[in-house]
Write an enzyme that holds these catalytic residues in place. Structure first.
Site, PDB file in Angstrom:
ATOM      1  N   ASP A  71       0.847  -1.197   0.000  1.00  0.00           N
ATOM      2  CA  ASP A  71       0.000   0.000   0.000  1.00  0.00           C
ATOM      3  C   ASP A  71       0.885   1.250   0.000  1.00  0.00           C
ATOM      4  O   ASP A  71       1.869   1.332   0.727  1.00  0.00           O
ATOM      5  CB  ASP A  71      -0.907   0.003   1.244  1.00  0.00           C
ATOM      6  CG  ASP A  71      -2.050   0.990   1.111  1.00  0.00           C
ATOM      7  OD1 ASP A  71      -3.217   0.572   1.073  1.00  0.00           O
ATOM      8  OD2 ASP A  71      -1.767   2.215   1.042  1.00  0.00           O
ATOM      9  N   GLU A 100      -7.292   5.120  -6.502  1.00  0.00           N
ATOM     10  CA  GLU A 100      -7.919   6.367  -6.061  1.00  0.00           C
ATOM     11  C   GLU A 100      -9.406   6.118  -6.208  1.00  0.00           C
ATOM     12  O   GLU A 100      -9.853   5.634  -7.254  1.00  0.00           O
ATOM     13  CB  GLU A 100      -7.474   7.536  -6.945  1.00  0.00           C
ATOM     14  CG  GLU A 100      -6.025   7.938  -6.755  1.00  0.00           C
ATOM     15  CD  GLU A 100      -5.748   8.555  -5.390  1.00  0.00           C
ATOM     16  OE1 GLU A 100      -6.688   9.103  -4.780  1.00  0.00           O
ATOM     17  OE2 GLU A 100      -4.598   8.472  -4.931  1.00  0.00           O
ATOM     18  N   THR A 128     -15.860  -1.505  -9.598  1.00  0.00           N
ATOM     19  CA  THR A 128     -17.053  -0.812  -9.114  1.00  0.00           C
ATOM     20  C   THR A 128     -18.206  -0.872 -10.118  1.00  0.00           C
ATOM     21  O   THR A 128     -17.978  -1.017 -11.324  1.00  0.00           O
ATOM     22  CB  THR A 128     -16.688   0.668  -8.850  1.00  0.00           C
ATOM     23  OG1 THR A 128     -17.867   1.441  -8.717  1.00  0.00           O
ATOM     24  CG2 THR A 128     -15.897   1.271 -10.007  1.00  0.00           C
ATOM     25  N   TYR A 132     -13.171   9.241 -12.177  1.00  0.00           N
ATOM     26  CA  TYR A 132     -12.969   8.035 -11.367  1.00  0.00           C
ATOM     27  C   TYR A 132     -13.475   6.801 -12.107  1.00  0.00           C
ATOM     28  O   TYR A 132     -12.741   5.830 -12.311  1.00  0.00           O
ATOM     29  CB  TYR A 132     -13.673   8.169 -10.011  1.00  0.00           C
ATOM     30  CG  TYR A 132     -13.859   6.840  -9.295  1.00  0.00           C
ATOM     31  CD1 TYR A 132     -12.754   6.095  -8.877  1.00  0.00           C
ATOM     32  CD2 TYR A 132     -15.135   6.308  -9.061  1.00  0.00           C
ATOM     33  CE1 TYR A 132     -12.915   4.866  -8.235  1.00  0.00           C
ATOM     34  CE2 TYR A 132     -15.302   5.085  -8.420  1.00  0.00           C
ATOM     35  CZ  TYR A 132     -14.191   4.362  -8.014  1.00  0.00           C
ATOM     36  OH  TYR A 132     -14.339   3.147  -7.392  1.00  0.00           O
ATOM     37  N   LYS A 180     -11.455   3.521 -13.668  1.00  0.00           N
ATOM     38  CA  LYS A 180     -11.717   2.130 -13.249  1.00  0.00           C
ATOM     39  C   LYS A 180     -12.133   1.290 -14.470  1.00  0.00           C
ATOM     40  O   LYS A 180     -11.745   0.133 -14.599  1.00  0.00           O
ATOM     41  CB  LYS A 180     -12.808   2.073 -12.170  1.00  0.00           C
ATOM     42  CG  LYS A 180     -12.401   2.604 -10.819  1.00  0.00           C
ATOM     43  CD  LYS A 180     -11.282   1.815 -10.145  1.00  0.00           C
ATOM     44  CE  LYS A 180     -11.705   0.433  -9.692  1.00  0.00           C
ATOM     45  NZ  LYS A 180     -10.614  -0.215  -8.888  1.00  0.00           N
TER      46      LYS A 180
HETATM   47  P1  NAD Z   1      -9.753   3.686  -0.387  1.00  0.00           P
HETATM   48  O1  NAD Z   1      -9.547   4.959  -1.129  1.00  0.00           O
HETATM   49  O2  NAD Z   1     -10.308   3.700   0.991  1.00  0.00           O
HETATM   50  O3  NAD Z   1      -8.359   2.895  -0.294  1.00  0.00           O
HETATM   51  C1  NAD Z   1      -7.468   2.791  -1.369  1.00  0.00           C
HETATM   52  C2  NAD Z   1      -6.151   2.241  -0.828  1.00  0.00           C
HETATM   53  O4  NAD Z   1      -5.241   2.104  -1.926  1.00  0.00           O
HETATM   54  C3  NAD Z   1      -5.459   3.167   0.177  1.00  0.00           C
HETATM   55  O5  NAD Z   1      -4.970   2.423   1.270  1.00  0.00           O
HETATM   56  C4  NAD Z   1      -4.328   3.788  -0.627  1.00  0.00           C
HETATM   57  O6  NAD Z   1      -3.203   4.153   0.181  1.00  0.00           O
HETATM   58  C5  NAD Z   1      -3.999   2.661  -1.586  1.00  0.00           C
HETATM   59  N1  NAD Z   1      -3.349   3.126  -2.818  1.00  0.00           N
HETATM   60  C6  NAD Z   1      -3.718   4.175  -3.614  1.00  0.00           C
HETATM   61  N2  NAD Z   1      -2.889   4.292  -4.647  1.00  0.00           N
HETATM   62  C7  NAD Z   1      -1.975   3.278  -4.536  1.00  0.00           C
HETATM   63  C8  NAD Z   1      -0.865   2.850  -5.324  1.00  0.00           C
HETATM   64  N3  NAD Z   1      -0.522   3.502  -6.442  1.00  0.00           N
HETATM   65  N4  NAD Z   1      -0.168   1.767  -4.925  1.00  0.00           N
HETATM   66  C9  NAD Z   1      -0.495   1.115  -3.777  1.00  0.00           C
HETATM   67  N5  NAD Z   1      -1.531   1.480  -2.989  1.00  0.00           N
HETATM   68  C10 NAD Z   1      -2.260   2.545  -3.368  1.00  0.00           C
HETATM   69  O7  NAD Z   1     -10.626   2.791  -1.360  1.00  0.00           O
HETATM   70  P2  NAD Z   1     -11.719   1.656  -1.009  1.00  0.00           P
HETATM   71  O8  NAD Z   1     -13.032   2.311  -0.819  1.00  0.00           O
HETATM   72  O9  NAD Z   1     -11.170   0.767   0.026  1.00  0.00           O
HETATM   73  O10 NAD Z   1     -11.776   0.892  -2.404  1.00  0.00           O
HETATM   74  C11 NAD Z   1     -10.915  -0.201  -2.682  1.00  0.00           C
HETATM   75  C12 NAD Z   1     -11.190  -0.690  -4.089  1.00  0.00           C
HETATM   76  O11 NAD Z   1     -12.549  -1.089  -4.201  1.00  0.00           O
HETATM   77  C13 NAD Z   1     -10.967   0.369  -5.170  1.00  0.00           C
HETATM   78  O12 NAD Z   1     -10.378  -0.249  -6.276  1.00  0.00           O
HETATM   79  C14 NAD Z   1     -12.360   0.855  -5.502  1.00  0.00           C
HETATM   80  O13 NAD Z   1     -12.444   1.303  -6.838  1.00  0.00           O
HETATM   81  C15 NAD Z   1     -13.166  -0.409  -5.290  1.00  0.00           C
HETATM   82  N6  NAD Z   1     -14.579  -0.209  -4.907  1.00  0.00           N
HETATM   83  C16 NAD Z   1     -14.903   0.636  -3.887  1.00  0.00           C
HETATM   84  C17 NAD Z   1     -16.240   0.771  -3.517  1.00  0.00           C
HETATM   85  C18 NAD Z   1     -16.651   1.658  -2.359  1.00  0.00           C
HETATM   86  O14 NAD Z   1     -17.850   1.842  -2.131  1.00  0.00           O
HETATM   87  N7  NAD Z   1     -15.732   2.196  -1.568  1.00  0.00           N
HETATM   88  C19 NAD Z   1     -17.232   0.065  -4.202  1.00  0.00           C
HETATM   89  C20 NAD Z   1     -16.849  -0.791  -5.248  1.00  0.00           C
HETATM   90  C21 NAD Z   1     -15.521  -0.921  -5.587  1.00  0.00           C
END
Ligand code: NAD
Ligand code: TYD
Length: 355
Positions: free
Chosen positions: A31, A82, A132, A158, A162
């Site tokens: 991370d 992101e 997503t 965003y 994705k």
């Molecule tokens: P978040 O923003 O809370 O966490 C993202 C994490 O990725 C962070 O810990 C950040 O430090 C890390 N990160 C960012 N850029 C990085 C890089 N270049 N290398 C290594 N680490 C990196 O996001 P989340 O809500 O936990 O979402 C996680 C995944 O699930 C994402 O891919 C998002 O698109 C997907 N998603 C999220 C949701 C939602 O409702 N939150 C729903 C569906 C899918």
């Protein structure tokens, strides 16, 4: 062992904690610790040798190649991204860099590693890409929910980034045979959710006596899933999903934003009543809408139910109550994430959004 990327963020941290609660298989957690990554989410694993934290970028090809060679994971789950639509509107560059370029570099490193594995390990290897429902765009009222074959129509920087990452993952399977799986999930909520997103922002602002900023008319619909149910779906897809397939994940909880905010207010009225005896609803403020705001998302999760037997354990009512309780019990965590950078973000996104 498995390699998780982005495991210090909201969903990734929940996934790592759940994984190690249910299995002794080691997790390597890569991370970059952006504003959204927080090692405090993993504090309970500080002394746990089954969790190896590595601070680094999925786009750092040399680092990723070294980690793969050293740890020889049987699977990779890619959460790193992101993830916030409003931030992507203010500054799309980081989204292109991590979600597109980062995923591409990760795929290249994984392809080289996978190619050189012994036959059996090659066959058993999986890369699970976490995506997503926003890649499918916006639904009009009464249109059927998104299935896996719905066309891609991303509307924000965003969701476009994705979507691009999903296409790359698909292409690496189609072209190189890389054994990938993709999940497209609806909006998550639950513990460790960074308070820039709707539900934690409303809880945190309500308790701080601040306005509860509802964009536009508050009638936009999201389909909510408790984060631990998303984690169980990912575990199930990893275990039994068919290589190259996409699985939509959702809780069948379509709700307009204003209903979500009312529910949060009602739970806080019950669990932590305001000193003046009034409802937290008094703090609701309608503000200027998000540009390009998607009107409705809804997931058809029948494929993962039918083929893999997955169903969510929480209803919206049980999940949202647990979530509000978690925030009430973890006020130190809330205080620690509200750094100077967080306050700057709030200033940037909400100042000038006329009520
Ligand atoms: P978040 O923003 O809370 O966490 C993202 C994490 O990725 C962070 O810990 C950040 O430090 C890390 N990160 C960012 N850029 C990085 C890089 N270049 N290398 C290594 N680490 C990196 O996001 P989340 O809500 O936990 O979402 C996680 C995944 O699930 C994402 O891919 C998002 O698109 C997907 N998603 C999220 C949701 C939602 O409702 N939150 C729903 C569906 C899918
Ligand atoms: P969000 O949690 O940012 O998730 P997403 O945009 O990825 O669905 O927002 C959920 C919904 O809540 C979305 O329709 C935008 C709306 N919203 C508000 O009304 N006010 C806010 O302050 C925020 C952050 C979101």
């Amino acid at each position: 062992m498995i390699l998780v990327t982005g495991g210090a963020g909201f969903i990734g941290a929940n996934f790592v904690l759940e994984w190690l609660a249910q299995s002794d298989e080691t997790v390597i957690n890569l991370d970059q610790l952006t504003y959204a990554g927080n090692r405090e989410n993993l504090a309970s694993l500080a002394e746990d040798s089954r969790h190896v934290f590595v601070h680094g970028d999925i786009g750092d090809s040399v680092l990723v190649a070294r980690l793969l060679a050293q740890h020889q994971p049987r699977a990779i789950i890619n959460f790193a991204a992101e993830s916030h639509v409003d931030r992507s509107i203010h500054g799309p560059e980081d989204f292109i860099q991590t979600n597109i370029v980062g995923t591409f570099r990760l795929l290249e490193a994984v392809r080289a590693y996978w190619h050189n594995l012994p036959v059996e390990a090659r066959q058993n290897f999986r890369l699970l890409h976490v995506s997503t429902d926003e890649v499918y765009g916006s639904l009009v009222k009464d249109a059927p929910a998104f299935t896996e074959t719905h066309r891609y129509e991303p509307n924000s920087p965003y969701s476009a980034s994705k979507a691009a990452s999903d296409h790359l993952v698909r292409a690496y399977h189609h072209t190189y045979g890389l054994p990938v799986l993709t999940t497209n999930c609806s909006n998550n909520y639950g513990p460790y959710h960074f308070p820039e997103k709707l539900i934690p922002l409303m809880i945190v602002n309500a308790l701080a006596g601040k306005p509860l900023p509802v964009y536009g008319d508050g009638q936009q619909i999201r389909d909510w899933l408790y984060v631990k149910d998303h984690c169980s779906a990912i575990r199930r897809v990893l275990e039994a999903g068919k290589v190259g397939e996409v699985y939509n994940v959702g809780g069948g909880n379509e709700k307009p934003n204003i209903d979500i905010v009312h529910t949060v207010c009602a739970l806080l009225d019950e669990l932590r009543a305001r000193a003046d005896g009034k409802s937290y609803r008094e703090q609701i403020t309608y503000v200027t809408d998000r540009p390009g705001h998607d009107r409705r998302y809804a997931i058809d999760a029948s494929k993962i139910g039918r083929e893999l037997g997955w169903t969510p354990a929480e209803t919206f009512e049980t999940g949202i109550r647990k979530t509000v309780q978690w925030y009430l019990e973890n006020q130190d965590w809330v205080a620690n994430v509200q750094s100077g950078a967080y306050r700057e973000w709030v200033e940037k996104n909400y100042t000038g959004r006329a009520a």
